[in-house]
Design a protein around this motif. Structure first.
Motif: not given
Length: 302
Positions: A123-131, A161-178
């Motif tokens: 699952d892309l979101t699950e994997a990205a959250d680990h990153l 590639h997908r996990v790295a790019m999505y994880g990078m994006l989500l990591a910078g979102v101020s309201s995401y998964r604090l």
């Protein structure tokens, strides 16, 4: 407690050995310069081909114990490069190597049968959250991963590639998964690349010796496979010549995956000539090129 380096690099790779082949000299150089280097490996490479006869019993179709063995190979390679922070995405064993097969056009595609826990099925979101958790902990300014085709089409490279790019994006979102840590925006991101001009020069040198086996099927004046990048797309060239010996020694630690008498170490264009310079394409941030039109440092301008 050790002091946190001022500049920090995060690399996201699919399997053990990918990191050393692609950016081993860059990693060693930055460690030597006192920069932080963190490696995230997405699988343990359980489906890899075993090139050492005495270890063939580890293969997936036999004992299926290759992943644990490659975990040790990775640790030994990182010790050679000086990288002390290397992790598996979600923890060791969270995602399994997906395997691959070759398409008639010469690039990799998913295998006919893919394990339920394969990274390709993650699952892309699950994997990205680990990153995201790693990014917010390490707080790197620079990220390195593959292009959208994973270099040559391997499903795990594409997924990395997908996990790295999505994880990078989500990591910078101020309201995401604090709960995953304090938001952090990576300033510069790169995709690893292999220069077309350097590959053609290397192939010419190899063919001039009568060697037709190294990089078999590749014509220095013909079409090249998709993992070769046109020079006009490359924005950074990192000189790792002072650390290429480390790179090649680290690569030898991946014993099950690399033939010591193969193209990495032998032939007219040996590793010491070809594998020292590592190229990149910038995909986030502003490049700061030097006099020759390329960045020579991934942290340039920061």
């Amino acid at each position: 407690m050790p002091e946190t380096p001022e500049q920090r690099l995060l690399l996201v790779h699919a399997h053990p050995d990918d990191e050393t082949i692609n950016q081993g000299a860059t990693m060693a150089r930055y460690v030597a310069e006192g920069r932080g280097v963190t490696l995230v490996t997405c699988t343990a490479g359980e489906m890899g081909e075993v090139l050492v006869p005495d270890l063939e019993h580890l293969a997936a179709h036999r004992e299926d114990a290759l992943g644990e063995h490659r975990r040790g190979e990775l640790a030994e390679a990182m010790e050679v490069l000086g990288v002390t922070d290397h992790r598996f995405l979600g923890g060791f064993g969270a995602y399994r190597d997906s395997g691959m097969k070759w398409h008639e056009d010469g690039h990799a595609i998913p295998a006919d049968e893919v394990h339920d826990n394969a990274f390709w099925h993650a699952d892309l979101t699950e994997a990205a959250d680990h990153l995201v958790r790693v990014v917010r902990e390490v707080r790197p300014q620079v990220l390195v991963t593959y292009d959208q085709f994973g270099g040559y089409g391997h499903p795990d490279h594409i997924q990395a590639h997908r996990v790295a790019m999505y994880g990078m994006l989500l990591a910078g979102v101020s309201s995401y998964r604090l709960d995953l840590g304090e938001p952090w925006e990576i300033t510069k991101a790169y995709w690893g690349a292999m220069s077309e001009s350097r590959m053609r020069e290397s192939l010419r040198a190899i063919r001039a010796t009568g060697d037709t086996e190294t990089f078999a099927g590749m014509d220095p004046d013909g079409d090249l496979p998709p993992f070769i990048t046109p020079d006009d797309l490359i924005t950074a060239r990192v000189d790792g010549s002072s650390h290429v010996e480390q790179k090649m020694h680290a690569l030898k630690q991946h014993r099950t995956q690399v033939e010591v008498d193969g193209p990495f170490f032998s032939g007219a264009e040996s590793g010491h000539a070809f594998w020292a310079e590592e190229s990149f394409r910038i995909v986030r941030g502003t490049p700061a090129p030097g006099p020759e039109g390329y960045e020579t440092d991934l942290f340039a301008g920061l």
